[in-house]
Design a protein around this motif. Structure first.
Motif, PDB file in Angstrom:
ATOM      1  N   ASP A 148       0.801  -1.239   0.000  1.00 54.56           N
ATOM      2  CA  ASP A 148       0.000   0.000   0.000  1.00 54.56           C
ATOM      3  C   ASP A 148       0.829   1.282   0.000  1.00 54.56           C
ATOM      4  O   ASP A 148       0.295   2.359  -0.242  1.00 54.56           O
ATOM      5  N   GLU A 149       2.139   1.180   0.246  1.00 59.44           N
ATOM      6  CA  GLU A 149       2.973   2.390   0.217  1.00 59.44           C
ATOM      7  C   GLU A 149       3.714   2.524  -1.113  1.00 59.44           C
ATOM      8  O   GLU A 149       4.537   3.412  -1.289  1.00 59.44           O
ATOM      9  N   LEU A 150       3.408   1.615  -2.015  1.00 59.91           N
ATOM     10  CA  LEU A 150       4.194   1.541  -3.261  1.00 59.91           C
ATOM     11  C   LEU A 150       3.959   2.764  -4.167  1.00 59.91           C
ATOM     12  O   LEU A 150       2.841   3.260  -4.283  1.00 59.91           O
ATOM     13  N   LYS A 180      -2.466   5.427  -7.449  1.00 55.23           N
ATOM     14  CA  LYS A 180      -1.540   6.502  -7.816  1.00 55.23           C
ATOM     15  C   LYS A 180      -0.118   5.945  -7.745  1.00 55.23           C
ATOM     16  O   LYS A 180       0.446   5.761  -6.666  1.00 55.23           O
ATOM     17  N   ARG A 181       0.414   5.646  -8.905  1.00 61.14           N
ATOM     18  CA  ARG A 181       1.747   5.044  -8.962  1.00 61.14           C
ATOM     19  C   ARG A 181       2.290   5.238 -10.365  1.00 61.14           C
ATOM     20  O   ARG A 181       1.527   5.511 -11.301  1.00 61.14           O
ATOM     21  N   GLN A 182       3.582   5.078 -10.512  1.00 59.46           N
ATOM     22  CA  GLN A 182       4.158   5.027 -11.866  1.00 59.46           C
ATOM     23  C   GLN A 182       4.288   3.558 -12.251  1.00 59.46           C
ATOM     24  O   GLN A 182       4.824   2.769 -11.476  1.00 59.46           O
ATOM     25  N   SER A 183       3.789   3.220 -13.428  1.00 53.74           N
ATOM     26  CA  SER A 183       3.839   1.807 -13.842  1.00 53.74           C
ATOM     27  C   SER A 183       4.605   1.652 -15.146  1.00 53.74           C
ATOM     28  O   SER A 183       4.449   2.443 -16.070  1.00 53.74           O
ATOM     29  N   LEU A 184       5.386   0.597 -15.191  1.00 56.60           N
ATOM     30  CA  LEU A 184       6.173   0.290 -16.390  1.00 56.60           C
ATOM     31  C   LEU A 184       5.861  -1.144 -16.784  1.00 56.60           C
ATOM     32  O   LEU A 184       5.739  -2.020 -15.914  1.00 56.60           O
ATOM     33  N   PHE A 185       5.796  -1.353 -18.064  1.00 56.07           N
ATOM     34  CA  PHE A 185       5.367  -2.667 -18.550  1.00 56.07           C
ATOM     35  C   PHE A 185       6.267  -3.032 -19.722  1.00 56.07           C
ATOM     36  O   PHE A 185       6.300  -2.342 -20.731  1.00 56.07           O
ATOM     37  N   PHE A 186       7.030  -4.115 -19.570  1.00 52.45           N
ATOM     38  CA  PHE A 186       7.927  -4.526 -20.656  1.00 52.45           C
ATOM     39  C   PHE A 186       7.535  -5.901 -21.182  1.00 52.45           C
ATOM     40  O   PHE A 186       7.196  -6.794 -20.407  1.00 52.45           O
ATOM     41  N   SER A 187       7.645  -6.046 -22.481  1.00 51.87           N
ATOM     42  CA  SER A 187       7.380  -7.344 -23.086  1.00 51.87           C
ATOM     43  C   SER A 187       8.206  -7.454 -24.364  1.00 51.87           C
ATOM     44  O   SER A 187       8.431  -6.449 -25.043  1.00 51.87           O
ATOM     45  N   ALA A 188       8.647  -8.674 -24.658  1.00 54.05           N
ATOM     46  CA  ALA A 188       9.425  -8.855 -25.890  1.00 54.05           C
ATOM     47  C   ALA A 188       8.521  -8.833 -27.114  1.00 54.05           C
ATOM     48  O   ALA A 188       8.952  -8.495 -28.209  1.00 54.05           O
TER      49      ALA A 188
END
Ligand code: AMP
Length: 483
Positions: A148-150, A180-188
């Motif tokens: 929850d603190e992420l 409310k967070r920054q999200s990153l998503f990687f995929s080949a």
């Protein structure tokens, strides 16, 4: 050309990069780092080997090191999810390297090792937690960590996550993240299933994409040895005893096959170790460790276990078994020729694998060279077009299916009825899950018809509705192999 100093990174990080002798950012780093430092969400199409870890790791380290609020017990500020233990470990090692001149606490939690020490490591809170999904959920259930603190979330190798059956775990985890967070998503790869998943995770993401391995594979010297099954081991031993083989990964299609190759090589005086899902985490770490330090020249691996492994200086990749999924060939040979180095990939091909070779050559749009000195008359490829190449009938219907979803010859993502020759790039998730044993094909539905690249229909493979095609079928094992 963009320099690291142009990207907005602070002095302690630049110093760590200089320590590592990184001179210029890779394309994914040059594109991603400024966007991430501005706080954008990111959708990245890139594979391991492109410098992806630093692309997300450096901005993460920078932003977290600027956050001076005290860490709360059992919380984490950033979570990086990885599909495999090895990749998680590797990400954590890279983060430690890049953050050596700042004060950050990182931890890695993966399955296969004691949970107690992980519970202790999480007690005081962490800045960055790298985890595989299954173990993370166990720890959350144990109240050893909360999310929850992420403030930052990274999903790495999303396509592999889905292949390994983590979709439900992922969905459960994402529900626990603060909105409310920054999200990153990687995929080949980015077929529709993955793009849909990404849109559920990300808010107005910036998109970056770097060349797929298929194009980097051009630097690799790709060769083939044609032989018969009883001679395969002799060919492999001869190859590994040859000049210039300083560090080699040998790929087999099955775990059992990997163990057998290690034993047979031992009899021929070649020390090797296997890594695959049936090995304990300790065994895998030890094997990888002595391979990395150069104490052991030969590592025998299955595809899943080797996924994402980053070891520099691999001189040779050997396909002891040709993969039955052509894209896997490209992933395998990408273990050599990393960071601009040159490498050699050798495929040992027996008649029942001709069909796989044909698919590989179609996907990569090149013909593999014969080994130097080989008699051109032994090359069967001239007859490929007229020959009715059929899939081998190894392992009958049951094969090495080991996944929790691997029933009835149908892969996990089993879009019914598609044959294995689906056009390259056309939705890898539509045609059966893949795993250590290959991929589950011959699925249900329309009698397992094979779509040939280029669109024409081929003859249906044997084993249509509900039956296996007879090829080793896949389905992946979440526990053991991956988590
Ligand atoms: P990755 O795709 O993150 O697994 O990185 C692949 C390899 O490239 C790792 O061995 C990194 O240490 C290395 N690497 C990453 N970025 C750079 C860079 N800018 N210059 C040189 N090597 C790099």
């Amino acid at each position: 050309m963009t320099q690291f100093t142009d990207l907005g990174l602070g002095a302690p990080i630049l110093k760590a990069l200089a320590d590592e002798k990184y001179e210029t950012p890779t394309p994914i780093q040059a594109q991603s780092i400024p966007l991430l430092l501005k706080g954008h969400d990111l959708l990245g199409v890139a594979q391991t080997g492109t410098g992806k870890t630093a692309a997300f790791g450096l901005p993460l380290i920078q932003m977290l090191s600027e956050d001076t609020r005290p860490l709360q017990p059992k919380t984490t500020r950033a979570l990086i999810l990885s599909p495999t233990r090895e990749l998680a470990q590797q990400i954590n090692d890279s983060l430690k390297t890049y953050s050596r001149h700042v004060r950050l606490r990182t931890a890695v939690v993966v399955g296969g090792v004691s949970i107690r020490s992980q519970i202790r490591a999480l007690e005081r809170g962490t800045d960055i937690l790298v985890a595989t999904p299954g173990r993370l959920l166990d720890l959350i259930n144990n109240r050893a960590v909360r999310l929850d603190e992420l403030t930052h979330f990274v999903l790495d190798e999303a396509d592999q996550m889905l292949d390994l059956g983590f979709i439900h775990d992922l969905k459960r985890l994402v529900k626990m993240l603060p909105p409310k967070r920054q999200s990153l998503f990687f995929s080949a790869t980015m077929p529709k299933t993955i793009a849909d998943l990404a849109s559920a995770f990300l808010t107005n993401p910036e998109k970056v994409s770097v060349a797929p391995v298929a194009s980097t594979a051009e630097k690799i010297d790709q060769r083939v040895i044609f032989t018969q099954t009883p001679e395969k081991m002799q060919q492999l031993s001869g190859l590994l005893k040859g000049d210039g083989v300083s560090r080699a990964i040998v790929f087999t299609r099955t775990k059992h096959g990997a163990d057998k190759v290690v034993r047979d090589l031992g009899r021929n005086g070649i020390e090797a170790a296997a890594i695959h899902g049936n090995k304990s985490q300790g065994q895998r770490q030890r094997a990888l460790g002595s391979f990395k330090t150069g104490n052991m020249r030969v590592l025998v691996a299955t595809d899943i276990a080797a996924r994402g492994i980053d070891v520099d200086g691999i001189s040779h990749v050997v396909n002891y078994d040709l993969p039955n999924v052509p894209e896997t060939y490209v992933h395998r040979i990408g273990r050599t020729a990393r960071a601009g180095a040159e490498g050699i990939a050798v495929s040992i091909c027996v008649p029942e694998e001709y069909i796989y070779l044909r698919d590989i050559e179609r996907l990569t749009s090149r013909s593999l060279d014969l080994m130097p000195g080989a008699d051109p008359d032994t090359d069967p490829r001239a007859t490929f077009s007229s020959r009715n190449l059929t899939a081998p009938k190894r392992n009958g219907g049951g094969g090495n299916r080991q996944g929790r979803n691997g029933g009835g010859g149908q892969g996990r993502n089993g879009g019914g009825g598609q044959g294995r020759n689906g056009a390259p790039g056309a939705g890898r998730f539509a045609d059966g899950g893949r795993g250590e044993g290959g991929r589950g094909d011959g699925g249900r539905g329309e009698g397992g018809r094979a779509e040939r690249p280029g669109g024409g229909r081929s003859k249906p493979f044997r084993g249509g509705a509900g039956r296996s095609s007879g090829r080793p079928s896949g389905g992946s094992s979440r526990h053991g192999a991956a988590d």
